[in-house]
Write an enzyme that holds these catalytic residues in place. Structure first.
Site, mmCIF file in Angstrom:
data_model
loop_
_atom_site.group_PDB
_atom_site.id
_atom_site.type_symbol
_atom_site.label_atom_id
_atom_site.label_comp_id
_atom_site.label_asym_id
_atom_site.label_seq_id
_atom_site.Cartn_x
_atom_site.Cartn_y
_atom_site.Cartn_z
ATOM 1 N N CYS A 34 -9.308 -14.458 -31.104
ATOM 2 C CA CYS A 34 -9.050 -13.197 -30.348
ATOM 3 C C CYS A 34 -9.072 -14.419 -29.053
ATOM 4 O O CYS A 34 -8.510 -13.596 -28.279
ATOM 5 C CB CYS A 34 -10.578 -12.756 -29.968
ATOM 6 S SG CYS A 34 -11.976 -13.316 -29.731
ATOM 7 N N ASP A 36 -10.948 -15.845 -27.872
ATOM 8 C CA ASP A 36 -11.234 -16.549 -27.045
ATOM 9 C C ASP A 36 -12.302 -18.505 -27.463
ATOM 10 O O ASP A 36 -13.036 -18.400 -28.136
ATOM 11 C CB ASP A 36 -13.027 -15.709 -27.198
ATOM 12 C CG ASP A 36 -12.385 -14.036 -26.547
ATOM 13 O OD1 ASP A 36 -11.626 -14.540 -25.882
ATOM 14 O OD2 ASP A 36 -12.852 -13.527 -27.101
ATOM 15 N N CYS A 59 -16.109 -11.714 -25.033
ATOM 16 C CA CYS A 59 -15.706 -10.334 -24.175
ATOM 17 C C CYS A 59 -17.298 -10.300 -23.755
ATOM 18 O O CYS A 59 -18.090 -11.747 -24.358
ATOM 19 C CB CYS A 59 -15.403 -9.404 -25.468
ATOM 20 S SG CYS A 59 -15.998 -9.471 -26.735
ATOM 21 N N CYS A 103 -17.791 -11.781 -32.670
ATOM 22 C CA CYS A 103 -18.269 -12.618 -31.695
ATOM 23 C C CYS A 103 -18.984 -13.083 -32.078
ATOM 24 O O CYS A 103 -19.365 -14.115 -30.996
ATOM 25 C CB CYS A 103 -17.582 -10.881 -30.956
ATOM 26 S SG CYS A 103 -16.833 -10.065 -30.554
HETATM 27 FE FE1 FES Z 1 -13.469 -12.708 -28.749
HETATM 28 FE FE2 FES Z 1 -15.605 -11.159 -28.603
HETATM 29 S S1 FES Z 1 -13.338 -10.351 -28.951
HETATM 30 S S2 FES Z 1 -15.393 -12.976 -28.643
#
Ligand code: FES
Length: 143
Positions: A34, A36, A59, A103
């Site tokens: 993702c 992140d 997220c 996540c």
């Molecule tokens: Fe990347 Fe949740 S979608 S941390």
């Protein structure tokens, strides 16, 4: 997708957001899927986690799990801090939708990376603590 009340609470009012300027240990991990990133700061005195803070580009589920993970780790010894796994955090939040489990791995891995950083700086060994990964995927393939 359904979120528990606890997840919503920790997402809407996240605890421990920020940085610790004189942190004893800092850990960062990414999630290539993702894109992140999660960073965790720990203040440790006499082997006890006195304070924990986090910053994330993640997220809502990443925010909620890091909020809970940092709450759970406070007051624990560096050894007991290892019990704060993504599973323990998810249980404390009354669960996460399956698509969001990865996540929660960000919180666990960044927390453990911060403990690793602390252990290295202080030349101690935390039993069972594994070297940090750069990406959660390296350890949590199936999730
Ligand atoms: Fe990347 Fe949740 S979608 S941390």
């Amino acid at each position: 997708m359904e979120y528990s009340e606890k997840v919503m609470d920790h997402f809407m009012n996240p605890r421990n957001v920020g940085e610790i300027a004189d942190a004893s240990g800092v850990g960062q991990v990414g999630n290539a899927k993702c894109g992140d990133i999660m960073k965790v700061y720990l203040k440790i005195e006499n082997g006890i986690v006195q304070d924990a803070k986090f910053k994330t580009f993640g997220c809502g589920a990443a925010v909620a799990t890091s909020s809970m993970a940092t709450e759970l780790v406070k007051g624990k010894s560096v050894q007991d801090a290892l019990t704060v796994t993504n599973k323990a955090v998810m249980e404390a939040l009354d669960g996460l939708p399956p698509a969001k489990v990865h996540c929660s791995c960000l919180a666990e891995e960044a927390l453990h990376a911060a403990l690793w950083d602390y252990a290295e700086k202080n030349h101690i060994v935390i039993d069972g603590l594994k070297p940090p990964v750069e990406d959660v995927d390296e350890r949590h393939h199936a999730e």
